[in-house]
Every structure is written in structure tokens, then in C-alpha cells.
Write an enzyme that holds these catalytic residues in place. Structure first.
Site, short mmCIF file in Angstrom:
data_model
loop_
_atom_site.label_atom_id
_atom_site.label_comp_id
_atom_site.label_asym_id
_atom_site.label_seq_id
_atom_site.Cartn_x
_atom_site.Cartn_y
_atom_site.Cartn_z
CE1 TYR A 10 -4.39 -1.29 0.30
CE2 TYR A 10 -3.10 -3.13 1.11
CZ TYR A 10 -4.28 -2.63 0.61
OH TYR A 10 -5.34 -3.46 0.40
N GLY A 12 4.63 1.15 -0.87
CA GLY A 12 5.63 1.06 -1.95
C GLY A 12 5.04 1.36 -3.32
N GLY A 267 -9.39 1.84 12.72
CA GLY A 267 -8.84 0.57 12.24
C GLY A 267 -7.64 0.86 11.39
CB CYS A 270 -0.38 2.25 10.55
SG CYS A 270 0.40 1.54 9.09
P1 NAD Z 1 2.09 -4.20 2.83
O1 NAD Z 1 1.98 -5.42 3.66
O2 NAD Z 1 0.95 -3.75 1.99
O3 NAD Z 1 3.35 -4.35 1.84
C1 NAD Z 1 4.61 -4.82 2.24
C2 NAD Z 1 5.17 -5.68 1.12
O4 NAD Z 1 6.53 -6.02 1.44
C3 NAD Z 1 4.44 -7.01 0.91
O5 NAD Z 1 3.93 -7.08 -0.41
C4 NAD Z 1 5.53 -8.08 1.17
O6 NAD Z 1 5.43 -9.21 0.33
C5 NAD Z 1 6.80 -7.31 0.88
N1 NAD Z 1 8.00 -7.88 1.49
C6 NAD Z 1 8.17 -8.30 2.78
N2 NAD Z 1 9.43 -8.73 2.96
C7 NAD Z 1 10.08 -8.60 1.77
C8 NAD Z 1 11.39 -8.87 1.32
N3 NAD Z 1 12.31 -9.36 2.17
N4 NAD Z 1 11.71 -8.65 0.03
C9 NAD Z 1 10.78 -8.15 -0.82
N5 NAD Z 1 9.52 -7.86 -0.46
C10 NAD Z 1 9.16 -8.07 0.83
O7 NAD Z 1 2.53 -3.02 3.82
P2 NAD Z 1 2.24 -1.47 3.66
O8 NAD Z 1 0.86 -1.15 4.10
O9 NAD Z 1 2.71 -1.02 2.33
O10 NAD Z 1 3.20 -0.88 4.79
C11 NAD Z 1 4.61 -0.90 4.64
C12 NAD Z 1 5.23 -0.05 5.73
O11 NAD Z 1 4.79 1.31 5.59
C13 NAD Z 1 4.84 -0.46 7.15
O12 NAD Z 1 5.96 -0.26 7.98
C14 NAD Z 1 3.75 0.53 7.53
O13 NAD Z 1 3.70 0.76 8.91
C15 NAD Z 1 4.18 1.77 6.79
N6 NAD Z 1 3.08 2.68 6.41
C16 NAD Z 1 1.92 2.20 5.88
C17 NAD Z 1 0.92 3.07 5.47
C18 NAD Z 1 -0.37 2.56 4.88
O14 NAD Z 1 -1.24 3.38 4.60
N7 NAD Z 1 -0.55 1.28 4.66
C19 NAD Z 1 1.12 4.45 5.56
C20 NAD Z 1 2.33 4.91 6.10
C21 NAD Z 1 3.31 4.02 6.51
C1 UGA Z 2 -3.14 6.77 9.04
C2 UGA Z 2 -2.60 8.21 9.09
O1 UGA Z 2 -3.69 9.11 8.86
C3 UGA Z 2 -1.52 8.44 8.04
O2 UGA Z 2 -0.97 9.74 8.17
C4 UGA Z 2 -0.41 7.40 8.23
O3 UGA Z 2 0.57 7.54 7.22
C5 UGA Z 2 -1.01 6.01 8.17
O4 UGA Z 2 -2.05 5.87 9.18
C6 UGA Z 2 -0.01 4.92 8.45
O5 UGA Z 2 1.02 5.15 9.05
O6 UGA Z 2 -0.36 3.81 8.05
P1 UGA Z 2 -4.86 5.44 7.52
O7 UGA Z 2 -4.81 4.45 8.62
O8 UGA Z 2 -4.64 4.96 6.13
O9 UGA Z 2 -3.76 6.59 7.78
O10 UGA Z 2 -6.26 6.20 7.52
P2 UGA Z 2 -6.91 7.31 8.50
O11 UGA Z 2 -7.64 8.27 7.67
O12 UGA Z 2 -5.92 7.85 9.44
O13 UGA Z 2 -7.98 6.46 9.30
C7 UGA Z 2 -7.60 5.52 10.28
C8 UGA Z 2 -8.83 5.02 11.01
O14 UGA Z 2 -9.37 6.03 11.85
C9 UGA Z 2 -9.96 4.60 10.08
O15 UGA Z 2 -10.58 3.44 10.60
C10 UGA Z 2 -10.91 5.78 10.13
O16 UGA Z 2 -12.24 5.45 9.83
C11 UGA Z 2 -10.74 6.22 11.57
N1 UGA Z 2 -11.07 7.64 11.79
C12 UGA Z 2 -10.36 8.63 11.19
C13 UGA Z 2 -12.08 7.98 12.69
O17 UGA Z 2 -12.73 7.09 13.28
N2 UGA Z 2 -12.37 9.30 12.90
C14 UGA Z 2 -11.66 10.30 12.30
O18 UGA Z 2 -11.97 11.50 12.57
C15 UGA Z 2 -10.64 9.94 11.42
#
Ligand code: NAD
Ligand code: UGA
Length: 454
Positions: A10, A12, A267, A270
């Protein structure tokens, strides 16, 4: 210049798409060990549902953006390597249930050390516990080559990833500020973002501040939700309206109006994991009072989910056995197909434990995903999967709205009510429906933090 991103998830996928889009002279390789995910990125059916992402990917894919499972070749060729793999909560041993599992990050560092022929810039894009860069540095130092490790946490939110990447509030880059090589590496990374982000939005810090800022930002955001959700319980007890309270409180510019929407709890992959990690770090550094403070945020979130499912059971005369209940939405928020840590899981499990029959409709989440999350078989007689909200609510005793998908606000609730059992209940877990209208149509309505709706 060549960039490689390890991890096509999500973060990358969308992040690298934006870089490729803004920097046509840079070749960007996104690699992953998950072959299905890579195949999906190379198809018309992307693994991540994000508004406006498909078009961007199509514009640059196989021009200067490439998705592949060949991790080693991409790493070897790259000048800059982003580590964007998952950092889930550890499930075993020391810190189980709280600490971050850094095994995927360590595997990346080892691959980089193994295949690199020259020193490179290695960027932590994943969210890491403070001081993780030390682990990566130590592994890379064993090669004898000079690497620079930077922290560049991602702040995008799912559902708005493209706009967040295009117009970020800030870009944070942490590095070894004490050395010229460290400062140069920070500037190289900053120069990429400066192609579309104004320099004053690019914050440069030391490594540990950057790592800790990311955990702190998520903790503060989650804390706001738990704060307003705690007040929602008081609103229900007193007859106050949580949306009105949020508007009044949020109008103070020192507090601000964003992130005060009361709900069934936060939810997503993160908030929970990062809070648990922060709590673990506080305990590790012998700061029990600080750990306790943040644990309160997690506890209110659990309380809020339980309170909502209890309310449903109680309202339906403490007997939901065999009763059909329509579940509107399963993803953790609108405009994403992601169900990680969605509050829907706990709420639906509570309803299933009372043997209710749940009829699901979510515009983006598959039946297979819902079954995997609830750990049930698709053939379980307590679940049905529907193609529309109308189908889900037929003969239902109640509608339980769990995700704020826009389409739920535009339904013909008069038509829906005619096909439901009487009395027909609506439990609005997101306060996104027109409650006055629903009451006029004859529904019984419960909404989070709304005292008396009648
Ligand atoms: P994700 O699970 O969607 O993707 C991670 C990917 O890494 C997977 O596809 C997995 O197969 C791959 N992977 C794992 N080990 C590997 C390896 N050794 N070599 C190659 N590929 C490998 O995770 P995500 O949601 O993209 O989150 C990644 C990081 O970013 C987390 O640390 C998360 O906390 C952070 N983050 C996520 C969000 C978000 O909105 N999802 C936002 C900000 C930060
Ligand atoms: C959150 C942060 O907003 C990002 O800045 C951060 O990069 C990311 O986590 C992360 O590190 O993964 P995300 O979880 O994708 O982003 O979405 P949000 O909009 O923050 O919502 C998180 C949860 O809180 C959802 O379940 C949403 O419905 C809930 N929420 C959000 C509430 O219940 N009330 C609000 O006012 C806002």
C-alpha cells in the site's frame, strides 16, 4: 539515477508511482517476493484500490516504473534503495503482541549487503521503532562499503494516497546530520521530492527524531479519535450530540476540526501496531507512566467497538440468534479495499458469537477476504455475501453501517425499509446518514454519540 523500492504494498506501490510520475529521468524498480502481488501490479487489476491510482500507474508503467520479483538485480543496479516492507506486531517471543517484527526489514538489509557492489543510499520508508536504523547500519557496515541510511517515513492515508503524495503536508528526512556524507545523502533525497514539493515543506532531522516523529504522529492521530470516542459514550448517556460537540470544540483553532469524527473506533494496519510499539518502547526504556498514558488510547478503541456491538444486541431484545443483519461496509475506512485491523472484524465476531446471520455488502472487499478475517468458511450458514446493499437488507432486522462508503448515503432507504423486517433498525457506526429522514421513514436509529434519536 535508479531507484529500487523493496515492498510493493500500500505504500511502496503508490509512493513509487508518484516518484516515477514526477521524475521521468529516474528509473524506478518496485520489487517484492510476493509474485501474485507483482503480477497484479503489472495487470489492469491493481492489488491496491486507491482513487486515481490506476491512471497514474498506466502512464508510467514499463516506461520508467517497473514491477518485478527480481529483488537482487534491482537492488544491485540501484543508487537509492527504499525499504517499504511490512513491520507488523511481533507474534512470538520477546515483545510478542507489542513490539514490531523487524525480520522483513532485516532480510532487506541482508539482501542489500549481499548483492551491492558499491555503497548506496538506503531509505527507511517503512514505519520503524526509534533506533532501527542502527540495525540496518550495522548489517551494511559489515560489507566494508560506505552506505548512508536515511529515515523518510510515509504519512499518506489510504483512500487519499494519491492526493497525499501529490501534495503532502510535509516530507520528513532523517539522516546522519553530523557528517558531510550524511548531509549530502539527505540533500540527494530532498532533491527528488523538490521536483514537486516546495523546499519549506521538507523537514530535515537526525535519524532518531525522524523515526520517532512517525510513531508520534500516528499516536497523536489515534489519540484524537479515542478522545472524541470517549466523549461519545458520555453524549449517549446525557443526550448531547457528539458531532455538535466536535464542531464546537474543533472550532478553537488551537484544537482544529480534523480527525474528530466519532466512530466505531479506528482501524487500519498502522494505528494499533504503532501505538503498541510506542508502548513497548516506553516500557523498554523504563517509562511505565508514559506507556500507561498511551495504553489508554488503545483501551478506549477496544471499548468503543465492544460498546457498539453490545448496543446492537441489546436493542434487538438481547436475542439476535438466527436474525438477519445487513452489514454495510467491511473495509477499515472508505475508498480502500484494505481490511487490516478493521473494526468490522471485532464487531462482526461479536454478532456471530450470538449466532446472528450476517449479510455482507462492501463495494471493494471480497467474500474470501471477509471469511479470512473472520476465520470462517464461506459455506458457514451464518454468513451471506450480497451484490448490493438492497440485497443485503432484504428481510433483515437491522442494518449495521460500518464503513463510510459514499454510496451508503445515497440509497433509497424508503425502498429498503419496505423489504426489511419490522421494527427495522439502523445502527450508524459512522454518523454519515440522515438520521432525521430515517426516523421519519419509521426506522429505529442508533448512532454513535447521539443521545436520544426518536
Ligand atoms: P504491505 O503489507 O501492503 O506491503 C509490504 C510488502 O513487502 C508485501 O507485499 C511483502 O510481500 C513485501 N516484502 C516483505 N518482505 C520482503 C522482502 N524481504 N523482500 C521483498 N519484499 C518483501 O505493507 P504497507 O501497508 O505497504 O506498509 C509498509 C510499511 O509502511 C509499514 O511499515 C507501515 O507501517 C508503513 N506505512 C503504511 C501506510 C499505509 O497506509 N498502509 C502508511 C504509512 C506508513
Ligand atoms: C493513518 C494516518 O492518517 C496516516 O498519516 C499514516 O501515514 C497512516 O495511518 C499509516 O502510518 O499507516 P490510515 O490508517 O490509512 O492513515 O487512515 P486514516 O484516515 O488515518 O484512518 C484511520 C482510522 O481512523 C480509520 O478506521 C478511520 O475510519 C478512523 N477515523 C479517522 C475515525 O474514526 N475518525 C476520524 O476522525 C478519522
Amino acid at each position: 539515477m535508479r531507484i529500487c523500492c523493496i515492498g510493493a504494498g500500500y505504500v511502496g506501490g503508490p509512493t513509487m508511482t508518484m516518484i516515477a510520475h514526477k521524475c521521468s529521468d529516474i528509473i524506478v524498480d518496485v520489487v517484492d517476493i510476493n509474485a501474485d502481488r507483482i503480477a497484479s501490479w503489472n495487470s489492469d487489476n491493481l492489488p491496491v484500490f486507491e482513487p486515481n491510482l490506476d491512471g497514474l500507474v498506466k502512464e508510467v508503467r514499463n516506461k520508467n516504473l517497473f514491477f518485478s520479483t527480481d529483488v537482487e538485480t534491482a537492488v544491485e543496479r540501484a543508487d537509492i534503495i527504499f525499504i517499504s516492507v511490512n513491520t507488523p506486531t511481533k507474534k512470538y517471543g520477546y515483545g510478542a503482541g507489542r513490539a514490531s517484527d523487524l525480520s522483513y526489514v532485516e532480510a532487506c538489509a541482508r539482501t542489500i549487503a549481499k548483492v551491492s557492489k558499491t555503497g548506496k543510499i538506503v531509505v527507511e520508508k517503512s514505519t520503524m521503532p526509534v533506533r532501527t536504523a542502527d540495525v540496518i547500519k550495522t548489517i551494511l557496515a559489515s560489507t566494508g562499503m560506505k552506505f548512508q541510511v536515511l529515515s523518510n517515513p510515509e504519512f499518506l492515508a489510504e483512500g487519499t494516497a494519491v492526493q497525499d503524495l501529490e501534495n503532502p503536508d510535509r516530507v520528513l528526512i532523517g539522516g546522519d546530520e553530523e557528517t558531510q556524507e550524511g548531509r549530502d545523502a539527505i540533500d540527494v533525497l530532498a532533491s527528488i521530492y523538490e521536483r514537486w514539493v516546495s523546499p519549506e515543506k521538507i523537514i530535515k532531522t537526525n535519524l532518531w527524531s525522524s523515526e520517532l516523529s512517525k510513531l508520534t504522529a500516528n499516536a497523536f492521530l489515534a489519540q484524537r479519535i479515542s478522545s472524541i470516542n470517549s466523549i461519545s459514550a458520555l453524549c449517549e448517556a446525557t443526550g448531547a450530540d457528539v458531532d455538535q460537540v466536535a464542531t464546537a470544540v474543533g472550532s478553537d483553532t488551537r484544537i482544529g476540526s480534523k480527525f474528530l469524527k466519532s466512530s466505531i473506533g479506528y482501524g487500519g494496519s498502522c494505528f494499533q501496531k504503532d501505538l503498541l510499539n510506542l508502548i513497548y518502547l516506553c516500557e523498554h526504556f523504563n517509562l511505565p507512566e508514559v506507556a500507561k498514558y498511551w495504553r489508554g488510547v488503545v483501551e478506549i478503541n477496544e471499548y468503543q467497538k465492544k460498546r457498539f456491538s453490545d448496543k446492537i444486541v441489546e436493542s434487538l431484545f438481547r436475542n439476535i440468534c438466527g436474525k438477519r443483519i445487513a452489514i454495510f461496509g467491511f473495509s477499515f475506512k472508505e475508498n480502500t479495499n484494505d481490511t487490516r485491523e478493521t473494526p468490522a472484524i471485532d464487531i462482526c465476531r461479536n454478532l456471530l458469537s450470538e449466532n446472528a446471520v450476517l449479510a455482507f455488502y462492501d463495494p471493494q472487499v471480497s467474500a474470501e477476504q471477509i471469511c479470512a478475517d473472520l476465520q470462517i468458511e464461506k459455506t458457514d450458514s451464518r454468513v451471506e455475501f450480497c451484490k448490493s446493499p438492497y440485497e443485503a437488507s432484504e428481510n433483515a432486522h437491522a442494518i449495521v453501517l460500518l464503513t463510510h462508503w459514499d454510496e451508503f448515503t445515497k440509497l433509497d432507504y424508503e425502498k429498503i425499509k419496505k423489504a426489511m423486517m419490522s421494527p427495522a433498525w439502523i445502527f450508524d457506526g459512522r454518523n454519515c446518514l440522515n438520521h432525521r429522514l430515517l426516523l421519519e421513514l419509521g426506522y429505529l436509529v442508533h448512532a454513535v454519540g447521539k443521545g436520544n434519536l426518536s
